[in-house]
Design a protein around this motif. Structure first.
Motif, mmCIF file in Angstrom:
data_model
loop_
_atom_site.group_PDB
_atom_site.id
_atom_site.type_symbol
_atom_site.label_atom_id
_atom_site.label_comp_id
_atom_site.label_asym_id
_atom_site.label_seq_id
_atom_site.Cartn_x
_atom_site.Cartn_y
_atom_site.Cartn_z
ATOM 1 N N VAL A 26 -15.485 -17.025 6.970
ATOM 2 C CA VAL A 26 -14.045 -17.052 6.689
ATOM 3 C C VAL A 26 -13.286 -15.757 6.988
ATOM 4 C CG1 VAL A 26 -14.406 -18.732 4.837
ATOM 5 C CG2 VAL A 26 -14.160 -16.325 4.243
ATOM 6 N N HIS A 48 -2.167 -22.698 2.396
ATOM 7 C CA HIS A 48 -3.550 -22.207 2.318
ATOM 8 C C HIS A 48 -4.227 -22.339 3.698
ATOM 9 C CE1 HIS A 48 -6.700 -21.319 -0.958
ATOM 10 N NE2 HIS A 48 -7.131 -20.851 0.181
ATOM 11 N N ARG A 59 -5.372 -15.730 -4.035
ATOM 12 C CA ARG A 59 -5.157 -16.938 -4.837
ATOM 13 C C ARG A 59 -3.788 -16.802 -5.485
ATOM 14 N NH1 ARG A 59 -8.605 -18.748 -2.267
ATOM 15 N NH2 ARG A 59 -10.574 -19.692 -2.925
ATOM 16 N N GLY A 89 -16.033 -21.923 1.509
ATOM 17 C CA GLY A 89 -15.072 -20.820 1.480
ATOM 18 C C GLY A 89 -15.683 -19.705 0.672
ATOM 19 N N VAL A 90 -14.923 -18.624 0.523
ATOM 20 C CA VAL A 90 -15.498 -17.474 -0.178
ATOM 21 C C VAL A 90 -15.163 -17.489 -1.674
ATOM 22 C CG1 VAL A 90 -13.612 -15.851 0.329
ATOM 23 C CG2 VAL A 90 -15.923 -15.009 0.109
ATOM 24 N N GLY A 91 -13.947 -17.906 -2.023
ATOM 25 C CA GLY A 91 -13.509 -17.885 -3.429
ATOM 26 C C GLY A 91 -14.233 -18.946 -4.255
ATOM 27 N N TRP A 112 -13.050 -27.931 0.204
ATOM 28 C CA TRP A 112 -11.778 -27.666 -0.453
ATOM 29 C C TRP A 112 -11.865 -27.961 -1.949
ATOM 30 C CZ3 TRP A 112 -8.198 -24.447 0.933
ATOM 31 C CH2 TRP A 112 -8.204 -24.071 2.279
ATOM 32 N N HIS A 113 -12.910 -27.376 -2.544
ATOM 33 C CA HIS A 113 -13.086 -27.370 -4.000
ATOM 34 C C HIS A 113 -13.473 -28.731 -4.567
ATOM 35 C CE1 HIS A 113 -10.017 -23.760 -4.080
ATOM 36 N NE2 HIS A 113 -10.960 -23.639 -3.179
ATOM 37 N N ILE A 119 -8.326 -20.243 6.393
ATOM 38 C CA ILE A 119 -9.552 -20.521 7.157
ATOM 39 C C ILE A 119 -9.380 -21.693 8.124
ATOM 40 C CG2 ILE A 119 -11.063 -19.612 5.366
ATOM 41 C CD1 ILE A 119 -11.570 -22.518 4.496
HETATM 42 O O1 DGY Z 1 -11.843 -18.938 -0.526
HETATM 43 C C1 DGY Z 1 -11.676 -19.154 0.672
HETATM 44 O O2 DGY Z 1 -12.485 -18.811 1.537
HETATM 45 C C2 DGY Z 1 -10.464 -19.899 1.120
HETATM 46 O O3 DGY Z 1 -9.359 -19.510 0.394
HETATM 47 C C3 DGY Z 1 -10.671 -21.389 0.993
HETATM 48 O O4 DGY Z 1 -10.837 -21.777 -0.321
#
Ligand code: DGY
Length: 327
Positions: free
Chosen positions: A105, A291, A243, A80-82, A57-58, A294
């Protein structure tokens, strides 16, 4: 030390910002785990041992100071993907590779998008509240929703997640439009019955549900603003699972207050969570989830598996299955 497993830095174990306890035995099969707290307490002695970071989580924040104190760091893997929370160029300038977790995800995020769309269309939160209220009084008009079959879904961003949403929407008998930087192959479009809109405006004007699935980049920041909201039908619903910053939140508040669009369903906002006095939280025609994309039992675990695969590849000098390069 010879034979010692590689050291993996994580923000914490358990707690609000830590990896899940249930993932620890799996991670420990491959790595020696060290938390940010332990690292900061003993920076000088352990900095050179750390070869990988697993961001949950970042967190932790991978800034210049951290990178400078980890001279043997090889890879940063994201849960995660972002990757919008990372300075990819900075990390790459330290010779460090980066990976995300796209395989893990996509289905759960697509499910979350569908859940939000259906919940908003059928007013699930409102009808739940009516159902548990002491009087259970309501007029038929209060619970009338929007029919999904035959409605048009406009997907903005037709990557892995967007495509999985289209697959699901097809099963719900929706008409599907999509906007993407590049058009999908004809066979891929036909498989889900999706029609490409080169111009985002045309998608916005036609869709009953607009689902935003793009990644956050300088080009997509505030992609949906006042102008775009005004292009949407007054009966349309905006769903954002990408986002928060992709939507201009002030413009959205105004659009929801004045009936420019019917409703919104947001899995992402800025900031997350919103301050408790934020105007979005006072609206009736909105659903907000924290959020959730996932957050399922299996997805979380698959993300950690995908991260481990990437980290081990990087440490063994092999190609990373989900390497992310700075653009
Ligand atoms: O980016 C992603 O996969 C989700 O939003 C979790 O950050």
């Amino acid at each position: 030390m010879e034979g010692e497993p590689p050291w993996l830095l994580v923000n914490d174990i358990g707690g609000i910002n830590g990896i899940l306890h249930s993932h620890v035995p799996f991670l420990k099969k491959h790595f020696h785990l060290i938390t940010m707290k332990e690292f900061l307490e003993n920076k000088k002695n352990v900095g050179q041992k750390i070869q990988a970071i697993y961001l949950w989580w970042h967190k932790p924040a991978v800034d210049k100071e951290l990178l400078q104190s980890l001279p043997n760091l090889k890879v940063v893997a994201n849960s995660g993907v972002g990757m919008d929370h990372l300075d990819l160029k900075l990390i790459a300038s330290f010779g460090v590779k980066m990976a995300n977790a796209p395989r893990a995800v996509s289905t759960s995020t697509a499910d979350a998008g569908m859940a939000l769309m259906l919940a908003s269309a059928r007013r699930l939160v409102e009808v739940h509240n009516i159902s548990i209220s002491p009087s259970m009084e309501y007029c038929e008009a209060d619970i009338l929703g929007v029919k999904i079959a035959g409605a048009t879904l406009g997907i903005i961003g037709m990557g892995r997640i967007g495509y999985k949403i289209a697959l699901r929407a097809k099963a719900f008998e929706m008409n599907i439009l999509y906007h993407n930087r590049t058009q999908r192959k004809v066979q891929e479009e036909q498989a889900v019955g999706a029609t490409y809109c080169k111009k985002i405006d045309s998608l916005l004007q036609q869709a009953d549900f607009v689902m935003v699935v793009v990644s956050l980049t300088p080009q997509t920041r505030k992609l949906i603003g006042k102008r775009e909201l005004e292009l949407m039908k007054p009966t349309a619903t905006l769903i954002n699972i990408s986002r928060g910053a992709v939507v201009d939140q002030e413009a959205l508040v105004a659009a929801l207050q004045t009936g420019v669009i019917r409703a919104a369903a947001l899995d992402v906002t800025y900031p997350e969570p919103l301050p408790r006095d934020h105007p979005l939280l006072k609206l009736k025609n909105i659903i907000i989830t924290p959020h959730l994309g996932i957050k399922t039992d299996k997805t979380n675990y698959m993300i950690t598996e995908e991260a481990v695969e990437n980290i081990l590849a990087a440490l063994n000098g092999l190609p990373l299955p989900s390497e992310v390069l700075p653009s």
